[in-house]
Design a protein around this motif. Structure first.
Motif, PDB file in Angstrom:
ATOM      1  N   HIS A  26      29.232  -7.713  55.435  1.00  0.00           N
ATOM      2  CA  HIS A  26      27.918  -7.099  55.638  1.00  0.00           C
ATOM      3  C   HIS A  26      26.784  -8.081  55.348  1.00  0.00           C
ATOM      4  N   GLY A  27      27.104  -9.325  55.050  1.00  0.00           N
ATOM      5  CA  GLY A  27      26.093 -10.275  54.583  1.00  0.00           C
ATOM      6  C   GLY A  27      25.480 -11.143  55.651  1.00  0.00           C
ATOM      7  N   GLY A  28      25.501 -10.680  56.901  1.00  0.00           N
ATOM      8  CA  GLY A  28      24.995 -11.476  58.014  1.00  0.00           C
ATOM      9  C   GLY A  28      23.530 -11.843  57.887  1.00  0.00           C
ATOM     10  N   PRO A  29      23.109 -12.950  58.511  1.00  0.00           N
ATOM     11  CA  PRO A  29      21.767 -13.490  58.323  1.00  0.00           C
ATOM     12  C   PRO A  29      20.755 -12.971  59.319  1.00  0.00           C
ATOM     13  N   ALA A  30      19.486 -13.184  58.987  1.00  0.00           N
ATOM     14  CA  ALA A  30      18.374 -13.017  59.921  1.00  0.00           C
ATOM     15  C   ALA A  30      17.544 -14.297  59.859  1.00  0.00           C
ATOM     16  N   LEU A  31      17.031 -14.721  61.004  1.00  0.00           N
ATOM     17  CA  LEU A  31      16.399 -16.032  61.133  1.00  0.00           C
ATOM     18  C   LEU A  31      15.056 -15.898  61.823  1.00  0.00           C
ATOM     19  N   THR A  32      14.048 -16.640  61.333  1.00  0.00           N
ATOM     20  CA  THR A  32      12.752 -16.681  62.009  1.00  0.00           C
ATOM     21  C   THR A  32      12.173 -18.080  61.881  1.00  0.00           C
ATOM     22  N   ILE A  33      11.001 -18.312  62.476  1.00  0.00           N
ATOM     23  CA  ILE A  33      10.387 -19.641  62.513  1.00  0.00           C
ATOM     24  C   ILE A  33       8.882 -19.495  62.329  1.00  0.00           C
ATOM     25  N   ASP A  34       8.248 -20.474  61.637  1.00  0.00           N
ATOM     26  CA  ASP A  34       6.813 -20.391  61.400  1.00  0.00           C
ATOM     27  C   ASP A  34       6.044 -21.290  62.362  1.00  0.00           C
ATOM     28  N   SER A  35       4.712 -21.373  62.180  1.00  0.00           N
ATOM     29  CA  SER A  35       3.862 -22.090  63.128  1.00  0.00           C
ATOM     30  C   SER A  35       4.076 -23.598  63.105  1.00  0.00           C
ATOM     31  N   SER A  36       4.663 -24.114  62.020  1.00  0.00           N
ATOM     32  CA  SER A  36       4.940 -25.549  61.916  1.00  0.00           C
ATOM     33  C   SER A  36       6.355 -25.899  62.344  1.00  0.00           C
ATOM     34  N   GLY A  37       7.132 -24.913  62.739  1.00  0.00           N
ATOM     35  CA  GLY A  37       8.497 -25.161  63.174  1.00  0.00           C
ATOM     36  C   GLY A  37       9.542 -25.054  62.083  1.00  0.00           C
ATOM     37  N   TYR A  76      21.435  -5.649  55.007  1.00  0.00           N
ATOM     38  CA  TYR A  76      20.918  -5.601  56.377  1.00  0.00           C
ATOM     39  C   TYR A  76      19.468  -6.074  56.498  1.00  0.00           C
ATOM     40  N   PRO A  77      19.218  -7.388  56.515  1.00  0.00           N
ATOM     41  CA  PRO A  77      17.843  -7.878  56.654  1.00  0.00           C
ATOM     42  C   PRO A  77      17.316  -7.796  58.081  1.00  0.00           C
ATOM     43  N   THR A  78      16.023  -7.487  58.192  1.00  0.00           N
ATOM     44  CA  THR A  78      15.254  -7.658  59.420  1.00  0.00           C
ATOM     45  C   THR A  78      14.068  -8.537  59.058  1.00  0.00           C
ATOM     46  N   PHE A  79      13.785  -9.588  59.855  1.00  0.00           N
ATOM     47  CA  PHE A  79      12.979 -10.714  59.377  1.00  0.00           C
ATOM     48  C   PHE A  79      12.043 -11.181  60.482  1.00  0.00           C
ATOM     49  N   VAL A  80      10.721 -11.223  60.206  1.00  0.00           N
ATOM     50  CA  VAL A  80       9.748 -11.735  61.172  1.00  0.00           C
ATOM     51  C   VAL A  80       8.699 -12.570  60.441  1.00  0.00           C
ATOM     52  N   CYS A  81       7.967 -13.395  61.201  1.00  0.00           N
ATOM     53  CA  CYS A  81       6.934 -14.272  60.639  1.00  0.00           C
ATOM     54  C   CYS A  81       5.587 -13.953  61.286  1.00  0.00           C
ATOM     55  N   GLY A  82       4.545 -13.779  60.454  1.00  0.00           N
ATOM     56  CA  GLY A  82       3.226 -13.422  60.936  1.00  0.00           C
ATOM     57  C   GLY A  82       2.428 -14.610  61.436  1.00  0.00           C
ATOM     58  N   GLN A  83       1.248 -14.330  61.997  1.00  0.00           N
ATOM     59  CA  GLN A  83       0.422 -15.391  62.583  1.00  0.00           C
ATOM     60  C   GLN A  83      -0.098 -16.374  61.541  1.00  0.00           C
ATOM     61  N   ASP A  84      -0.218 -15.933  60.272  1.00  0.00           N
ATOM     62  CA  ASP A  84      -0.646 -16.827  59.195  1.00  0.00           C
ATOM     63  C   ASP A  84       0.539 -17.373  58.412  1.00  0.00           C
ATOM     64  N   ASP A  85       1.736 -17.260  58.976  1.00  0.00           N
ATOM     65  CA  ASP A  85       2.995 -17.732  58.398  1.00  0.00           C
ATOM     66  C   ASP A  85       3.491 -16.884  57.231  1.00  0.00           C
ATOM     67  N   GLN A 131      19.308   1.254  60.397  1.00  0.00           N
ATOM     68  CA  GLN A 131      19.257   0.464  61.631  1.00  0.00           C
ATOM     69  C   GLN A 131      17.819   0.146  62.039  1.00  0.00           C
ATOM     70  N   GLU A 132      16.990  -0.228  61.072  1.00  0.00           N
ATOM     71  CA  GLU A 132      15.594  -0.495  61.417  1.00  0.00           C
ATOM     72  C   GLU A 132      15.458  -1.819  62.161  1.00  0.00           C
ATOM     73  N   SER A 133      14.449  -1.889  63.010  1.00  0.00           N
ATOM     74  CA  SER A 133      14.149  -3.091  63.785  1.00  0.00           C
ATOM     75  C   SER A 133      12.636  -3.295  63.795  1.00  0.00           C
ATOM     76  N   LEU A 134      12.188  -4.539  63.584  1.00  0.00           N
ATOM     77  CA  LEU A 134      10.772  -4.891  63.584  1.00  0.00           C
ATOM     78  C   LEU A 134      10.448  -5.765  64.789  1.00  0.00           C
ATOM     79  N   ALA A 135       9.271  -5.585  65.365  1.00  0.00           N
ATOM     80  CA  ALA A 135       8.836  -6.426  66.487  1.00  0.00           C
ATOM     81  C   ALA A 135       7.320  -6.515  66.512  1.00  0.00           C
ATOM     82  N   TRP A 136       6.802  -7.710  66.768  1.00  0.00           N
ATOM     83  CA  TRP A 136       5.358  -7.923  66.890  1.00  0.00           C
ATOM     84  C   TRP A 136       4.856  -7.456  68.248  1.00  0.00           C
ATOM     85  N   GLY A 137       3.626  -6.941  68.261  1.00  0.00           N
ATOM     86  CA  GLY A 137       2.900  -6.765  69.505  1.00  0.00           C
ATOM     87  C   GLY A 137       2.330  -8.093  69.966  1.00  0.00           C
TER      88      GLY A 137
END
Length: 371
Positions: A26-37, A76-85, A131-137
Protein backbone atom coordinates in the motif's frame (compact mmCIF):
# COMPACT_ATOMS: atom_id res chain seq x y z
CA UNK A 1 10.30 2.95 -4.35
CA UNK A 2 12.19 3.12 -7.63
CA UNK A 3 12.18 5.51 -10.58
CA UNK A 4 13.46 5.62 -14.15
CA UNK A 5 13.51 8.61 -16.50
CA UNK A 6 12.56 8.55 -20.18
CA UNK A 7 14.30 11.03 -22.48
CA UNK A 8 11.54 11.66 -24.99
CA UNK A 9 13.97 13.20 -27.48
CA UNK A 10 16.09 10.04 -27.76
CA UNK A 11 13.75 7.34 -26.46
CA UNK A 12 16.40 6.25 -23.94
CA UNK A 13 15.65 5.18 -20.37
CA UNK A 14 17.92 6.09 -17.48
CA UNK A 15 19.28 3.50 -15.02
CA UNK A 16 16.99 2.63 -12.12
CA UNK A 17 17.28 4.87 -9.04
CA UNK A 18 16.04 3.69 -5.64
CA UNK A 19 14.24 6.40 -3.66
CA UNK A 20 13.34 4.46 -0.49
CA UNK A 21 11.30 1.63 0.98
CA UNK A 22 7.58 0.98 1.30
CA UNK A 23 6.01 -0.54 4.38
CA UNK A 24 3.98 -2.98 2.25
CA UNK A 25 2.11 -3.01 -1.07
CA UNK A 26 0.00 0.00 0.00
CA UNK A 27 3.06 2.27 0.09
CA UNK A 28 3.04 3.41 -3.53
CA UNK A 29 4.42 6.87 -4.38
CA UNK A 30 3.03 10.12 -5.73
CA UNK A 31 5.26 12.44 -7.76
CA UNK A 32 5.11 16.12 -8.75
CA UNK A 33 7.44 18.84 -10.07
CA UNK A 34 7.98 22.52 -9.19
CA UNK A 35 8.68 25.62 -11.31
CA UNK A 36 12.46 25.05 -11.18
CA UNK A 37 12.21 21.44 -12.31
CA UNK A 38 12.87 19.85 -8.91
CA UNK A 39 11.04 16.57 -8.42
CA UNK A 40 9.13 15.89 -5.20
CA UNK A 41 8.00 12.45 -4.10
CA UNK A 42 5.99 10.99 -1.19
CA UNK A 43 5.74 7.26 -0.39
CA UNK A 44 6.04 4.44 2.21
CA UNK A 45 3.12 4.27 4.63
CA UNK A 46 0.25 1.95 5.36
CA UNK A 47 -1.07 3.68 8.49
CA UNK A 48 2.31 5.31 9.20
CA UNK A 49 4.09 8.62 8.66
CA UNK A 50 4.47 9.64 5.02
CA UNK A 51 8.04 9.86 3.65
CA UNK A 52 8.98 12.88 1.52
CA UNK A 53 12.11 13.56 -0.55
CA UNK A 54 13.18 16.22 -3.07
CA UNK A 55 15.52 15.60 -5.99
CA UNK A 56 19.00 17.08 -5.56
CA UNK A 57 19.02 18.54 -9.06
CA UNK A 58 16.28 19.85 -11.40
CA UNK A 59 14.87 17.36 -13.91
CA UNK A 60 17.06 14.60 -12.48
CA UNK A 61 15.67 11.60 -10.57
CA UNK A 62 19.02 9.89 -9.97
CA UNK A 63 19.73 11.35 -6.52
CA UNK A 64 17.43 12.51 -3.73
CA UNK A 65 17.74 14.67 -0.63
CA UNK A 66 17.12 13.76 2.99
CA UNK A 67 14.00 11.80 3.87
CA UNK A 68 11.41 13.81 5.85
CA UNK A 69 8.52 12.26 7.82
CA UNK A 70 5.00 13.72 7.60
CA UNK A 71 2.08 13.04 9.95
CA UNK A 72 0.99 9.66 11.30
CA UNK A 73 -1.47 6.93 10.43
CA UNK A 74 -1.47 7.94 6.73
CA UNK A 75 -2.00 5.95 3.51
CA UNK A 76 -2.60 6.71 -0.19
CA UNK A 77 -0.95 10.05 -1.10
CA UNK A 78 -2.32 12.50 -3.65
CA UNK A 79 0.27 15.17 -4.48
CA UNK A 80 0.26 18.45 -6.46
CA UNK A 81 2.43 21.60 -6.67
CA UNK A 82 1.03 25.14 -6.67
CA UNK A 83 2.03 28.14 -8.79
CA UNK A 84 4.23 29.49 -5.96
CA UNK A 85 5.82 26.03 -5.50
CA UNK A 86 3.75 25.21 -2.41
CA UNK A 87 3.25 21.45 -2.21
CA UNK A 88 -0.21 20.05 -1.40
CA UNK A 89 -0.54 16.52 -0.05
CA UNK A 90 -3.67 14.60 0.88
CA UNK A 91 -3.75 11.21 2.54
CA UNK A 92 -6.15 8.93 4.36
CA UNK A 93 -5.78 9.03 8.17
CA UNK A 94 -6.64 6.03 10.30
CA UNK A 95 -7.93 6.45 13.86
CA UNK A 96 -8.56 3.75 16.44
CA UNK A 97 -11.25 5.64 18.34
CA UNK A 98 -13.16 7.64 15.70
CA UNK A 99 -14.10 7.56 11.98
CA UNK A 100 -11.26 7.77 9.47
CA UNK A 101 -10.52 11.00 7.58
CA UNK A 102 -8.54 12.54 4.73
CA UNK A 103 -5.97 15.10 5.83
CA UNK A 104 -4.51 17.99 3.81
CA UNK A 105 -0.85 18.99 4.33
CA UNK A 106 1.06 21.92 2.81
CA UNK A 107 4.74 22.67 2.31
CA UNK A 108 5.36 26.31 1.30
CA UNK A 109 8.64 26.72 -0.59
CA UNK A 110 11.54 26.96 1.84
CA UNK A 111 9.42 26.12 4.90
CA UNK A 112 8.33 22.97 6.76
CA UNK A 113 5.33 20.68 6.32
CA UNK A 114 2.17 21.87 8.05
CA UNK A 115 -1.11 20.04 8.58
CA UNK A 116 -3.96 22.20 7.24
CA UNK A 117 -6.71 20.02 8.67
CA UNK A 118 -9.16 17.29 7.65
CA UNK A 119 -10.95 17.55 4.31
CA UNK A 120 -13.15 14.46 4.41
CA UNK A 121 -14.50 12.15 7.10
CA UNK A 122 -16.42 8.90 7.21
CA UNK A 123 -19.67 8.84 9.15
CA UNK A 124 -18.98 5.39 10.58
CA UNK A 125 -16.18 3.96 12.76
CA UNK A 126 -13.78 1.37 11.42
CA UNK A 127 -12.37 0.85 7.95
CA UNK A 128 -13.00 3.58 5.36
CA UNK A 129 -11.60 4.43 1.95
CA UNK A 130 -11.88 7.68 -0.02
CA UNK A 131 -10.10 7.37 -3.42
CA UNK A 132 -9.64 11.14 -3.46
CA UNK A 133 -8.07 12.85 -6.47
CA UNK A 134 -6.78 16.44 -6.77
CA UNK A 135 -6.44 18.47 -9.97
CA UNK A 136 -5.62 22.11 -10.76
CA UNK A 137 -7.82 24.31 -12.90
CA UNK A 138 -6.15 26.22 -15.77
CA UNK A 139 -5.61 29.24 -13.48
CA UNK A 140 -3.35 27.09 -11.24
CA UNK A 141 -5.31 28.54 -8.32
CA UNK A 142 -8.51 26.51 -8.32
CA UNK A 143 -8.11 23.05 -6.77
CA UNK A 144 -10.71 20.40 -7.64
CA UNK A 145 -11.31 17.27 -5.57
CA UNK A 146 -13.24 14.12 -6.41
CA UNK A 147 -13.66 11.26 -3.95
CA UNK A 148 -15.56 8.07 -3.32
CA UNK A 149 -16.61 7.62 0.28
CA UNK A 150 -16.33 3.89 1.03
CA UNK A 151 -17.95 3.24 4.40
CA UNK A 152 -19.31 0.55 6.71
CA UNK A 153 -17.38 -2.65 5.99
CA UNK A 154 -17.75 -5.80 8.09
CA UNK A 155 -17.14 -9.55 7.80
CA UNK A 156 -20.14 -9.91 5.49
CA UNK A 157 -19.65 -6.90 3.19
CA UNK A 158 -16.84 -4.71 1.88
CA UNK A 159 -18.23 -1.18 1.62
CA UNK A 160 -21.94 -1.24 2.36
CA UNK A 161 -22.11 2.48 1.48
CA UNK A 162 -20.22 4.03 -1.46
CA UNK A 163 -20.68 7.61 -2.62
CA UNK A 164 -18.95 9.67 -5.34
CA UNK A 165 -18.75 13.36 -4.49
CA UNK A 166 -17.07 16.61 -5.57
CA UNK A 167 -15.74 19.78 -3.94
CA UNK A 168 -13.64 22.73 -5.08
CA UNK A 169 -11.33 25.37 -3.59
CA UNK A 170 -10.79 28.67 -5.41
CA UNK A 171 -8.17 29.95 -2.96
CA UNK A 172 -5.37 27.35 -3.00
CA UNK A 173 -7.08 24.94 -0.62
CA UNK A 174 -7.87 27.44 2.12
CA UNK A 175 -11.66 27.08 1.86
CA UNK A 176 -13.91 24.64 0.00
CA UNK A 177 -17.34 24.85 -1.64
CA UNK A 178 -19.77 22.91 -3.74
CA UNK A 179 -19.79 23.56 -7.48
CA UNK A 180 -22.50 26.22 -6.99
CA UNK A 181 -20.35 28.15 -4.50
CA UNK A 182 -22.09 27.03 -1.31
CA UNK A 183 -19.53 26.88 1.50
CA UNK A 184 -18.61 23.49 2.93
CA UNK A 185 -17.76 22.97 6.60
CA UNK A 186 -14.72 20.72 7.00
CA UNK A 187 -14.38 17.83 7.26
CA UNK A 188 -16.97 17.05 4.61
CA UNK A 189 -19.10 13.92 5.03
CA UNK A 190 -21.63 12.27 2.73
CA UNK A 191 -24.32 14.26 4.55
CA UNK A 192 -22.79 17.61 3.51
CA UNK A 193 -20.98 16.70 0.27
CA UNK A 194 -22.11 17.41 -3.28
CA UNK A 195 -23.18 13.85 -4.05
CA UNK A 196 -23.11 12.68 -7.67
CA UNK A 197 -23.46 8.89 -7.41
CA UNK A 198 -24.62 6.54 -4.65
CA UNK A 199 -24.07 2.81 -4.31
CA UNK A 200 -22.51 0.13 -2.17
CA UNK A 201 -22.95 -3.52 -1.28
CA UNK A 202 -26.29 -2.83 0.39
CA UNK A 203 -27.59 -1.51 -2.94
CA UNK A 204 -25.88 -4.31 -4.92
CA UNK A 205 -24.12 -1.53 -6.78
CA UNK A 206 -20.33 -1.24 -6.42
CA UNK A 207 -19.07 2.27 -7.17
CA UNK A 208 -15.41 3.21 -7.76
CA UNK A 209 -13.82 6.57 -8.60
CA UNK A 210 -10.86 7.27 -10.87
CA UNK A 211 -8.56 10.27 -11.10
CA UNK A 212 -10.29 13.45 -12.28
CA UNK A 213 -9.07 16.04 -14.80
CA UNK A 214 -9.90 19.65 -15.68
CA UNK A 215 -10.14 20.88 -19.28
CA UNK A 216 -8.99 24.20 -20.77
CA UNK A 217 -12.34 25.78 -19.97
CA UNK A 218 -11.94 24.94 -16.29
CA UNK A 219 -14.58 22.20 -16.32
CA UNK A 220 -13.89 19.21 -14.04
CA UNK A 221 -14.37 15.71 -15.47
CA UNK A 222 -15.00 12.99 -12.88
CA UNK A 223 -14.34 9.37 -13.85
CA UNK A 224 -16.15 6.56 -12.04
CA UNK A 225 -17.52 3.06 -12.62
CA UNK A 226 -20.67 1.24 -11.49
CA UNK A 227 -20.84 -2.56 -11.22
CA UNK A 228 -24.26 -4.15 -10.89
CA UNK A 229 -25.95 -7.33 -12.10
CA UNK A 230 -22.61 -8.78 -13.15
CA UNK A 231 -21.62 -5.91 -15.46
CA UNK A 232 -19.41 -2.88 -14.92
CA UNK A 233 -19.84 0.40 -16.81
CA UNK A 234 -17.54 3.44 -16.90
CA UNK A 235 -18.83 7.01 -16.79
CA UNK A 236 -17.59 10.60 -17.01
CA UNK A 237 -19.45 13.38 -15.24
CA UNK A 238 -18.61 16.87 -16.53
CA UNK A 239 -19.62 20.12 -14.89
CA UNK A 240 -21.20 22.39 -17.52
CA UNK A 241 -21.15 26.19 -17.52
CA UNK A 242 -24.79 26.31 -16.42
CA UNK A 243 -23.97 24.32 -13.28
CA UNK A 244 -25.46 21.01 -14.43
CA UNK A 245 -23.51 17.74 -14.36
CA UNK A 246 -23.52 15.99 -17.73
CA UNK A 247 -23.01 12.20 -17.71
CA UNK A 248 -21.43 10.09 -20.49
CA UNK A 249 -21.53 6.28 -20.49
CA UNK A 250 -18.18 5.25 -21.99
CA UNK A 251 -19.16 1.58 -22.11
CA UNK A 252 -21.35 2.25 -25.15
CA UNK A 253 -18.19 2.95 -27.16
CA UNK A 254 -16.84 -0.57 -26.69
CA UNK A 255 -16.47 -2.55 -29.95
CA UNK A 256 -18.80 -5.52 -30.41
CA UNK A 257 -16.15 -8.08 -29.41
CA UNK A 258 -15.80 -6.40 -26.00
CA UNK A 259 -19.37 -5.23 -25.48
CA UNK A 260 -20.20 -7.96 -22.94
CA UNK A 261 -17.11 -7.16 -20.84
CA UNK A 262 -17.02 -4.86 -17.81
CA UNK A 263 -15.33 -1.49 -18.28
CA UNK A 264 -14.26 -0.16 -14.88
CA UNK A 265 -11.70 1.76 -12.88
CA UNK A 266 -8.86 1.62 -11.77
CA UNK A 267 -8.39 4.27 -14.42
CA UNK A 268 -7.77 7.92 -15.09
CA UNK A 269 -8.50 10.82 -17.41
CA UNK A 270 -6.32 13.59 -18.84
CA UNK A 271 -6.22 16.17 -21.64
CA UNK A 272 -3.32 16.25 -24.08
CA UNK A 273 -1.71 19.35 -25.64
CA UNK A 274 -4.37 19.44 -28.36
CA UNK A 275 -7.20 19.39 -25.82
CA UNK A 276 -8.18 15.82 -26.70
CA UNK A 277 -9.67 13.71 -23.91
CA UNK A 278 -7.70 10.58 -23.00
CA UNK A 279 -9.19 7.97 -20.67
CA UNK A 280 -7.48 4.78 -19.50
CA UNK A 281 -9.49 2.04 -17.85
CA UNK A 282 -9.71 -1.69 -17.16
CA UNK A 283 -11.59 -4.31 -19.18
CA UNK A 284 -12.66 -7.37 -17.21
CA UNK A 285 -14.64 -10.59 -17.75
CA UNK A 286 -15.62 -12.47 -14.59
CA UNK A 287 -17.55 -15.69 -14.08
CA UNK A 288 -19.94 -16.10 -11.19
CA UNK A 289 -18.57 -14.82 -7.92
CA UNK A 290 -14.95 -14.47 -9.07
CA UNK A 291 -12.96 -11.58 -7.60
CA UNK A 292 -11.83 -8.94 -10.08
CA UNK A 293 -8.74 -8.02 -8.02
CA UNK A 294 -5.84 -9.18 -10.20
CA UNK A 295 -8.14 -11.35 -12.33
CA UNK A 296 -6.27 -12.79 -15.35
CA UNK A 297 -8.86 -11.39 -17.77
CA UNK A 298 -7.94 -7.78 -16.86
CA UNK A 299 -6.72 -5.66 -19.78
CA UNK A 300 -5.82 -1.97 -20.02
CA UNK A 301 -7.63 0.09 -22.67
CA UNK A 302 -7.77 3.66 -23.93
CA UNK A 303 -10.76 5.76 -24.97
CA UNK A 304 -9.96 9.01 -26.78
CA UNK A 305 -12.23 11.88 -27.82
CA UNK A 306 -11.26 14.47 -30.43
CA UNK A 307 -14.63 16.26 -30.35
CA UNK A 308 -14.99 17.42 -26.76
CA UNK A 309 -16.47 14.20 -25.41
CA UNK A 310 -19.28 13.77 -27.97
CA UNK A 311 -17.81 10.39 -28.98
CA UNK A 312 -14.84 8.21 -28.03
CA UNK A 313 -12.57 5.91 -30.03
CA UNK A 314 -11.55 2.66 -28.33
CA UNK A 315 -8.12 1.00 -28.50
CA UNK A 316 -6.24 -1.66 -26.54
CA UNK A 317 -3.19 -0.58 -24.51
CA UNK A 318 -2.08 -3.96 -23.14
CA UNK A 319 -1.63 -7.10 -25.23
CA UNK A 320 -4.45 -9.54 -24.60
CA UNK A 321 -3.35 -12.45 -22.42
CA UNK A 322 -6.01 -14.51 -20.61
CA UNK A 323 -3.37 -16.01 -18.29
CA UNK A 324 -1.89 -12.77 -16.93
CA UNK A 325 -3.63 -9.76 -15.42
CA UNK A 326 -2.85 -6.35 -16.98
CA UNK A 327 -4.26 -3.81 -14.56
CA UNK A 328 -3.97 -0.74 -12.30
CA UNK A 329 -3.44 1.76 -15.16
CA UNK A 330 -2.20 5.28 -14.42
CA UNK A 331 -2.22 8.08 -17.01
CA UNK A 332 0.08 11.13 -17.14
CA UNK A 333 -1.57 14.18 -15.54
CA UNK A 334 -0.51 17.81 -14.87
CA UNK A 335 0.28 17.83 -11.14
CA UNK A 336 2.48 20.94 -11.08
CA UNK A 337 4.69 22.87 -13.52
CA UNK A 338 4.87 20.45 -16.45
CA UNK A 339 2.90 20.18 -19.65
CA UNK A 340 1.17 17.15 -21.12
CA UNK A 341 2.22 16.61 -24.73
CA UNK A 342 0.42 14.86 -27.57
CA UNK A 343 2.10 11.56 -26.64
CA UNK A 344 0.47 10.77 -23.30
CA UNK A 345 2.28 8.31 -21.01
CA UNK A 346 0.50 5.34 -19.41
CA UNK A 347 1.81 3.02 -16.69
CA UNK A 348 0.29 -0.32 -15.72
CA UNK A 349 1.33 -3.52 -14.03
CA UNK A 350 1.16 -7.18 -15.10
CA UNK A 351 0.83 -10.15 -12.79
CA UNK A 352 -1.16 -11.30 -9.82
CA UNK A 353 -1.86 -9.47 -6.56
CA UNK A 354 -0.40 -12.03 -4.17
CA UNK A 355 -2.29 -13.32 -1.12
CA UNK A 356 -0.82 -10.94 1.49
CA UNK A 357 0.26 -7.32 1.94
CA UNK A 358 4.00 -7.96 2.17
CA UNK A 359 4.46 -10.59 -0.52
CA UNK A 360 7.42 -10.00 -2.81
CA UNK A 361 6.21 -10.55 -6.35
CA UNK A 362 7.92 -10.75 -9.72
CA UNK A 363 5.33 -8.58 -11.47
CA UNK A 364 6.19 -6.35 -14.39
CA UNK A 365 5.58 -2.62 -14.88
CA UNK A 366 4.86 -1.39 -18.41
CA UNK A 367 5.14 2.12 -19.85
CA UNK A 368 3.58 3.09 -23.17
CA UNK A 369 2.77 6.32 -24.99
CA UNK A 370 -0.49 6.92 -26.85
CA UNK A 371 -1.25 9.71 -29.29
Amino acid sequence: MRVRTLDRRTGDWSPTATVGEAYDNHGGPALTIDSSGFLHIVYYPHHHAMRYRKSKRPNDASEWGEEVLIGEGLTYPTFVCGQDDTLYLSGRRRFRDKPWEVELWKLPAGEVWRRKGSLLASRHPGYAHFQESLAWGPDHRTLHLCCRFHEKSDKDAYGRLQTVSYMVSRDFGESWTRSDGRTLTLPVTVETAEVLVRGGVDQQRVVRAGALAVDRKGRPHLLYSIEEQGRGRLFIKRLENDGRWNSTDLSRFLPDQWSSWSLITAGGITFDSRGETVVVATLQKLKGDESGWGHPSNEVVQLRSVNGGASFEFSMVSSEDQLESHWLPNVERPTGHHQIGSDVGILYTAGGPGPALKDLLSNKVFFTQVS
